[in-house]
Design an enzyme around this catalytic site. Structure first.
Site, PDB file in Angstrom:
ATOM      1  N   TYR A 135      47.401  64.952  19.771  1.00  0.00           N
ATOM      2  CA  TYR A 135      46.235  65.041  20.650  1.00  0.00           C
ATOM      3  C   TYR A 135      45.735  63.630  20.970  1.00  0.00           C
ATOM      4  O   TYR A 135      45.434  63.305  22.117  1.00  0.00           O
ATOM      5  CB  TYR A 135      45.135  65.877  19.999  1.00  0.00           C
ATOM      6  CG  TYR A 135      45.575  67.301  19.718  1.00  0.00           C
ATOM      7  CD1 TYR A 135      45.736  68.196  20.771  1.00  0.00           C
ATOM      8  CD2 TYR A 135      45.855  67.738  18.423  1.00  0.00           C
ATOM      9  CE1 TYR A 135      46.163  69.495  20.535  1.00  0.00           C
ATOM     10  CE2 TYR A 135      46.279  69.028  18.182  1.00  0.00           C
ATOM     11  CZ  TYR A 135      46.435  69.911  19.235  1.00  0.00           C
ATOM     12  OH  TYR A 135      46.864  71.187  19.008  1.00  0.00           O
ATOM     13  N   ASN A 158      45.679  75.798  28.785  1.00  0.00           N
ATOM     14  CA  ASN A 158      46.898  75.746  29.597  1.00  0.00           C
ATOM     15  C   ASN A 158      47.269  77.149  30.096  1.00  0.00           C
ATOM     16  O   ASN A 158      47.604  78.019  29.305  1.00  0.00           O
ATOM     17  CB  ASN A 158      48.036  75.177  28.743  1.00  0.00           C
ATOM     18  CG  ASN A 158      49.373  75.158  29.476  1.00  0.00           C
ATOM     19  OD1 ASN A 158      49.414  75.358  30.689  1.00  0.00           O
ATOM     20  ND2 ASN A 158      50.438  74.908  28.730  1.00  0.00           N
ATOM     21  N   CYS A 166      52.743  72.735  26.003  1.00  0.00           N
ATOM     22  CA  CYS A 166      51.641  72.308  25.143  1.00  0.00           C
ATOM     23  C   CYS A 166      51.980  72.521  23.664  1.00  0.00           C
ATOM     24  O   CYS A 166      51.295  71.992  22.787  1.00  0.00           O
ATOM     25  CB  CYS A 166      50.347  73.027  25.527  1.00  0.00           C
ATOM     26  SG  CYS A 166      50.465  74.813  25.490  1.00  0.00           S
ATOM     27  N   HIS A 167      53.060  73.277  23.403  1.00  0.00           N
ATOM     28  CA  HIS A 167      53.478  73.448  21.991  1.00  0.00           C
ATOM     29  C   HIS A 167      54.007  72.131  21.404  1.00  0.00           C
ATOM     30  O   HIS A 167      54.193  72.026  20.204  1.00  0.00           O
ATOM     31  CB  HIS A 167      54.545  74.549  21.885  1.00  0.00           C
ATOM     32  CG  HIS A 167      55.757  74.310  22.732  1.00  0.00           C
ATOM     33  ND1 HIS A 167      55.820  74.682  24.057  1.00  0.00           N
ATOM     34  CD2 HIS A 167      56.949  73.709  22.470  1.00  0.00           C
ATOM     35  CE1 HIS A 167      57.007  74.350  24.564  1.00  0.00           C
ATOM     36  NE2 HIS A 167      57.706  73.752  23.624  1.00  0.00           N
ATOM     37  N   GLU A 193      63.639  73.852  19.856  1.00  0.00           N
ATOM     38  CA  GLU A 193      63.884  72.571  20.514  1.00  0.00           C
ATOM     39  C   GLU A 193      64.390  71.511  19.527  1.00  0.00           C
ATOM     40  O   GLU A 193      64.682  70.388  19.933  1.00  0.00           O
ATOM     41  CB  GLU A 193      62.583  72.090  21.201  1.00  0.00           C
ATOM     42  CG  GLU A 193      62.107  73.048  22.279  1.00  0.00           C
ATOM     43  CD  GLU A 193      60.851  72.569  23.012  1.00  0.00           C
ATOM     44  OE1 GLU A 193      60.354  71.475  22.695  1.00  0.00           O
ATOM     45  OE2 GLU A 193      60.382  73.307  23.902  1.00  0.00           O
TER      46      GLU A 193
END
Lengths: 198, 152
Positions: A135, A158, A166-167, A193
């Site tokens: 953040y 979002n 945003c993850h 990912e």
């Protein structure tokens, strides 16, 4: 007498044909908002789009009626189920969840997002697949180093999660932070990912 | 005016709308009228001022389509399932005898009976759908039922 009533009330027993509403509405320019449900390993996702592009991705635990209701109020009540017209985003999500796609190409409708939110989400979209930021890091990236909390709020709002990643934003120090879809989904996406160790 | 998403209106009412147009125009012409009604409803939906009785609103649009089609002469009310569409995969008997008799009712009686029973509407809404007074709607339903009882 009641027999006749009941038979009339039942109506003709002919199965309804499939609705052609989405195609006909699009052809006559009155298809303002379309939606479909896309199956995924994290559960069914609601995808909502306008002519401009993808406007909303709803998580499995969000109420379909609430999400569509908010869209109807904000954009247009002409909201129609149109799975065939959302094949593009369905395909991209399928590819993403199978690991074959690292970046989304569908057009996005940002009209629900304010100026600050857009700055934050643009910066967030620039975090590469497999990487994460914090953040505070995003706050610095947009030139507002003391706005980490506001950044968190903007990410929480979002409207297009997963596609706008945003993850990939974590708490400084390595904690997962929050997630609109719930932390198990955030973890799932980060593992997919390769950003979290198995 | 806060309107629910059109898709949710259809969740609630499209089955009734379908049965209504089939009862009024038969499965073949009804299929076209059904699709036309859906688009016409979607087109005017944002201008709606009252979202309290969306079923009678939808059926009012359908009724106008049915009347226009009948007036154009291209469609005749034949609400009996065609042979190839009948029976095989239907969950219940098609009740062709009843719907044949409904098809033979005079226009006003058929419209009122179908709106009242298939549309499951109060008389005030029957009147709105078919475009008559509430008293006329009651009278047409009564006369239509009497005629059906004679025939069946």
């Amino acid at each position: 007498m009641t027999g006749l009533d009941a038979r009339l009330r039942r109506g003709p027993a002919v199965p309804a044909p499939p609705s052609q509403l989405a195609e006909r509405a699009a052809a006559s320019g009155v298809l303002d908002v379309m939606f479909a449900t896309v199956d995924s390993p994290i559960g069914p996702l609601l995808v909502v789009a306008t002519e401009r592009g993808l406007a909303r991705v709803g998580f499995p635990q969000e109420s379909r009626d609430d999400v569509l209701g908010a869209i109807a109020t904000r954009i247009s009540p002409r909201v129609v189920e149109a799975p065939a017209r959302l094949d593009g985003i369905r395909r991209e999500l399928d590819e993403y969840f199978s690991g074959a796609r690292h970046r989304f190409d569908v057009a996005l409708d940002w009209s629900a997002v304010g100026q600050f939110g857009r700055q934050v989400l643009d910066a967030c979209a620039a975090i590469p697949y497999g990487a994460t930021d914090t953040y505070a890091g995003l706050a610095r990236a947009i030139g507002a180093p003391r706005a980490a909390r506001a950044v968190g709020n903007a990410l929480g709002a979002n409207p297009i999660p997963i596609v706008v990643p945003c993850h990939r934003v974590l708490r400084t120090g390595g904690g997962l932070g929050g997630y609109g879809g719930g932390l198990p989904i955030k973890e799932h996406l980060l593992r997919l990912e390769g950003a979290l160790a198995l | 005016m806060v309107l629910p998403p059109f898709a949710l209106v259809l969740d609630d009412h499209q089955d009734v709308l379908w049965r209504y147009v089939v009862a009024m125009a038969g499965p073949h012409d009804g299929a076209d009228l059904y699709q036309e009604t859906l688009v016409a409803a979607l087109r005017t939906y944002p201008a709606l001022h009252d979202a309290t009785n969306l079923r009678s609103w939808l059926l009012t649009i359908a009724h106008a389509k049915v009347v226009d089609a009948a007036r154009a002469g291209s469609r005749r009310p034949v609400p009996v399932a065609e042979p190839e569409a009948a029976a095989t995969h239907l969950p219940e008997p098609a009740d062709d005898e009843l719907w044949g008799a409904v098809a033979r009712l005079p226009d006003k009686q058929r419209a009122a009976v179908v709106a009242r029973y298939v549309g499951d509407l109060a008389y005030a809404d029957v009147a709105r759908v078919v475009g008559c007074t509430e008293a006329a709607a009651r009278q047409n339903v009564r006369a239509g039922l009497a005629r059906l009882r004679e025939e069946l």
